[in-house]
Design a protein around this motif. Structure first.
Motif, PDB file in Angstrom:
ATOM      1  N   THR A  50      30.173  36.215  41.120  1.00  0.00           N
ATOM      2  CA  THR A  50      31.290  36.503  41.785  1.00  0.00           C
ATOM      3  C   THR A  50      31.418  35.053  42.379  1.00  0.00           C
ATOM      4  N   ALA A  51      29.766  34.577  42.508  1.00  0.00           N
ATOM      5  CA  ALA A  51      29.925  33.240  43.369  1.00  0.00           C
ATOM      6  C   ALA A  51      31.218  32.429  42.692  1.00  0.00           C
ATOM      7  N   LEU A  52      31.140  32.040  40.947  1.00  0.00           N
ATOM      8  CA  LEU A  52      31.559  31.090  39.926  1.00  0.00           C
ATOM      9  C   LEU A  52      33.117  31.533  40.533  1.00  0.00           C
ATOM     10  N   TYR A  53      33.358  32.926  40.864  1.00  0.00           N
ATOM     11  CA  TYR A  53      35.336  32.949  40.989  1.00  0.00           C
ATOM     12  C   TYR A  53      35.745  32.516  42.385  1.00  0.00           C
ATOM     13  N   GLU A  54      34.847  33.234  43.166  1.00  0.00           N
ATOM     14  CA  GLU A  54      35.072  32.790  44.093  1.00  0.00           C
ATOM     15  C   GLU A  54      34.535  30.877  44.775  1.00  0.00           C
ATOM     16  N   GLN A  55      34.047  31.370  44.282  1.00  0.00           N
ATOM     17  CA  GLN A  55      33.524  29.313  45.012  1.00  0.00           C
ATOM     18  C   GLN A  55      33.634  28.145  43.677  1.00  0.00           C
ATOM     19  N   GLY A  56      33.963  28.550  42.261  1.00  0.00           N
ATOM     20  CA  GLY A  56      34.002  27.683  41.342  1.00  0.00           C
ATOM     21  C   GLY A  56      35.568  27.452  40.727  1.00  0.00           C
ATOM     22  N   ASP A  57      35.249  27.428  39.040  1.00  0.00           N
ATOM     23  CA  ASP A  57      36.660  27.158  38.692  1.00  0.00           C
ATOM     24  C   ASP A  57      36.236  28.700  37.581  1.00  0.00           C
ATOM     25  N   LEU A  58      35.770  29.778  37.806  1.00  0.00           N
ATOM     26  CA  LEU A  58      35.789  30.787  37.076  1.00  0.00           C
ATOM     27  C   LEU A  58      37.643  31.279  37.289  1.00  0.00           C
ATOM     28  N   ARG A  59      37.939  31.089  38.490  1.00  0.00           N
ATOM     29  CA  ARG A  59      39.058  31.864  38.612  1.00  0.00           C
ATOM     30  C   ARG A  59      40.462  31.460  37.619  1.00  0.00           C
ATOM     31  N   ALA A  60      40.170  30.098  37.945  1.00  0.00           N
ATOM     32  CA  ALA A  60      40.690  29.643  36.984  1.00  0.00           C
ATOM     33  C   ALA A  60      41.333  29.476  36.287  1.00  0.00           C
ATOM     34  N   ARG A  61      40.083  29.378  35.200  1.00  0.00           N
ATOM     35  CA  ARG A  61      39.552  29.414  33.580  1.00  0.00           C
ATOM     36  C   ARG A  61      40.875  31.030  33.149  1.00  0.00           C
ATOM     37  N   LEU A  62      40.060  31.956  33.940  1.00  0.00           N
ATOM     38  CA  LEU A  62      40.367  33.083  33.596  1.00  0.00           C
ATOM     39  C   LEU A  62      41.885  33.231  33.364  1.00  0.00           C
ATOM     40  N   SER A  63      42.691  33.097  34.666  1.00  0.00           N
ATOM     41  CA  SER A  63      44.137  33.136  34.488  1.00  0.00           C
ATOM     42  C   SER A  63      44.433  32.308  33.613  1.00  0.00           C
ATOM     43  N   ARG A  64      44.138  31.688  32.915  1.00  0.00           N
ATOM     44  CA  ARG A  64      44.652  32.103  31.970  1.00  0.00           C
ATOM     45  C   ARG A  64      45.320  33.024  30.621  1.00  0.00           C
ATOM     46  N   TYR A  65      44.060  33.627  30.739  1.00  0.00           N
ATOM     47  CA  TYR A  65      44.863  34.607  30.122  1.00  0.00           C
ATOM     48  C   TYR A  65      44.474  36.055  30.478  1.00  0.00           C
ATOM     49  N   HIS A  66      45.234  36.033  31.325  1.00  0.00           N
ATOM     50  CA  HIS A  66      45.977  37.357  32.632  1.00  0.00           C
ATOM     51  C   HIS A  66      46.908  36.770  33.462  1.00  0.00           C
ATOM     52  N   ALA A  67      47.671  38.280  33.345  1.00  0.00           N
ATOM     53  CA  ALA A  67      49.011  38.022  34.327  1.00  0.00           C
ATOM     54  C   ALA A  67      48.207  38.391  36.026  1.00  0.00           C
ATOM     55  N   ASP A  68      47.722  39.076  36.010  1.00  0.00           N
ATOM     56  CA  ASP A  68      46.928  39.052  37.259  1.00  0.00           C
ATOM     57  C   ASP A  68      45.820  39.423  36.982  1.00  0.00           C
ATOM     58  N   VAL A  69      44.846  37.741  37.387  1.00  0.00           N
ATOM     59  CA  VAL A  69      43.953  37.445  37.339  1.00  0.00           C
ATOM     60  C   VAL A  69      43.158  38.191  38.411  1.00  0.00           C
ATOM     61  N   ASP A  70      43.067  38.655  39.569  1.00  0.00           N
ATOM     62  CA  ASP A  70      42.342  39.392  40.509  1.00  0.00           C
ATOM     63  C   ASP A  70      42.257  41.416  40.484  1.00  0.00           C
ATOM     64  N   SER A  71      43.281  41.117  39.138  1.00  0.00           N
ATOM     65  CA  SER A  71      43.373  42.534  38.357  1.00  0.00           C
ATOM     66  C   SER A  71      41.979  42.743  37.665  1.00  0.00           C
ATOM     67  N   ALA A  72      42.351  41.992  37.609  1.00  0.00           N
ATOM     68  CA  ALA A  72      41.017  41.953  36.142  1.00  0.00           C
ATOM     69  C   ALA A  72      39.886  41.644  36.546  1.00  0.00           C
ATOM     70  N   PHE A  73      39.501  40.869  37.545  1.00  0.00           N
ATOM     71  CA  PHE A  73      38.140  40.122  38.254  1.00  0.00           C
ATOM     72  C   PHE A  73      37.619  41.713  38.558  1.00  0.00           C
ATOM     73  N   TYR A  74      38.497  41.641  40.211  1.00  0.00           N
ATOM     74  CA  TYR A  74      37.605  42.656  40.406  1.00  0.00           C
ATOM     75  C   TYR A  74      37.814  43.945  40.516  1.00  0.00           C
ATOM     76  N   GLY A  75      38.173  44.803  39.621  1.00  0.00           N
ATOM     77  CA  GLY A  75      38.625  45.530  38.694  1.00  0.00           C
ATOM     78  C   GLY A  75      37.410  46.139  37.848  1.00  0.00           C
ATOM     79  N   TRP A  76      36.832  44.518  37.573  1.00  0.00           N
ATOM     80  CA  TRP A  76      35.472  44.908  37.004  1.00  0.00           C
ATOM     81  C   TRP A  76      34.131  45.099  37.868  1.00  0.00           C
ATOM     82  N   ASN A  77      34.612  44.085  38.560  1.00  0.00           N
ATOM     83  CA  ASN A  77      33.354  42.972  39.368  1.00  0.00           C
ATOM     84  C   ASN A  77      33.238  44.095  40.379  1.00  0.00           C
ATOM     85  N   ASP A  78      33.784  45.016  40.618  1.00  0.00           N
ATOM     86  CA  ASP A  78      33.364  45.912  41.937  1.00  0.00           C
ATOM     87  C   ASP A  78      32.423  47.199  41.377  1.00  0.00           C
TER      88      ASP A  78
END
Length: 245
Positions: free
Chosen positions: A125-153
């Protein structure tokens, strides 16, 4: 059929499924689950329920196979290979349809929630919100927040801490290989040891110097373990019935 991890997608597998299928002489089916990759995103106000993996196994996968026209005879020969959450879904599918599957290979699966898993997901979560994880994952998902927060929450919810599917494992009758890396930051050997304790016929592969993503971190060792297991199953079936499922 390949079932990706909790933050995975078709693209994140890269070429591993293709290479493995070539090695085994299998055809492959790779897809992104709802909420991931290019599949329909999760609406921002929708939270995955505690039993989201059961719903994938019991409802989504059979519906997908129906749409693709994969009949009962083909399903009985089908192998399911799942990684992480996908590995758990593979186990749940095999438990729900014990007479309709050729075999299961589950890689770094979860059968109950460990503190180490929650700690690693909190760090993500910290890497996604404060680091580069969101940018790295965005290459693989049309809606990266959908993918991350569905799993994370759902994984970090208090309700999910009690999720446990070990009591369902004894229903699995098909050949099963469970794989875990010794350096997995998202789970310990207790996961696949629990599988073995409920399924005496399960085979385990414990990979040295490997973390949570064997297809990326140690593909040669993983492929060798899978290849040897599938060969043993084929040999047993050939000698026992003169035909391969």
């Amino acid at each position: 059929m390949f079932l990706h991890e909790g933050l995975g997608s078709i693209a994140m597998w890269k070429d591993w499924p293709h290479k493995l299928c070539e090695q085994l002489g299998f055809r492959g089916l790779v897809f992104s689950r709802p909420g991931y990759g290019g599949s329909t995103p999760r609406a921002a106000d929708v939270k995955w329920p505690v039993d989201f993996m059961q719903r994938q196994a019991h409802d989504v996968l059979p519906a997908l196979l129906d749409v693709l026209g994969i009949d009962s005879a083909e399903r009985a020969r089908m192998w399911v290979i799942g990684h992480s959450d996908g590995g758990s879904i593979a186990l749940l599918y095999a438990a729900a349809f014990p007479d309709a599957l050729g075999g299961v290979i589950t890689i770094a699966p979860h059968v109950f929630v460990e503190d180490v898993s929650v700690k690693a997901i909190s760090a993500a979560t910290a890497l996604y919100e404060q680091g580069d994880l969101r940018a790295r994952l965005s290459r693989y998902h049309a809606d990266v927040d959908s993918a991350f927060y569905g799993w994370n929450d759902i994984w970090l919810s208090s309700e999910f801490r009690h999720w446990n599917i070990t009591d369902l494992l004894s229903s699995i009758r098909c050949p099963l290989l469970a794989v875990q890396g010794h350096d997995d930051e998202y789970g310990t050997m207790a996961q696949i040891d629990a599988i073995a304790s409920h399924l005496p016929h399960a085979q385990l592969a414990k990979l040295p110097a490997c973390g949570h993503s064997p297809p990326r971190q140690c593909p040669a060792v993983l492929d060798a373990a899978i290849g040897a297991f599938v060969w043993r199953v084929r040999s047993t079936r050939s000698s026992g019935t003169n035909q391969e499922r």
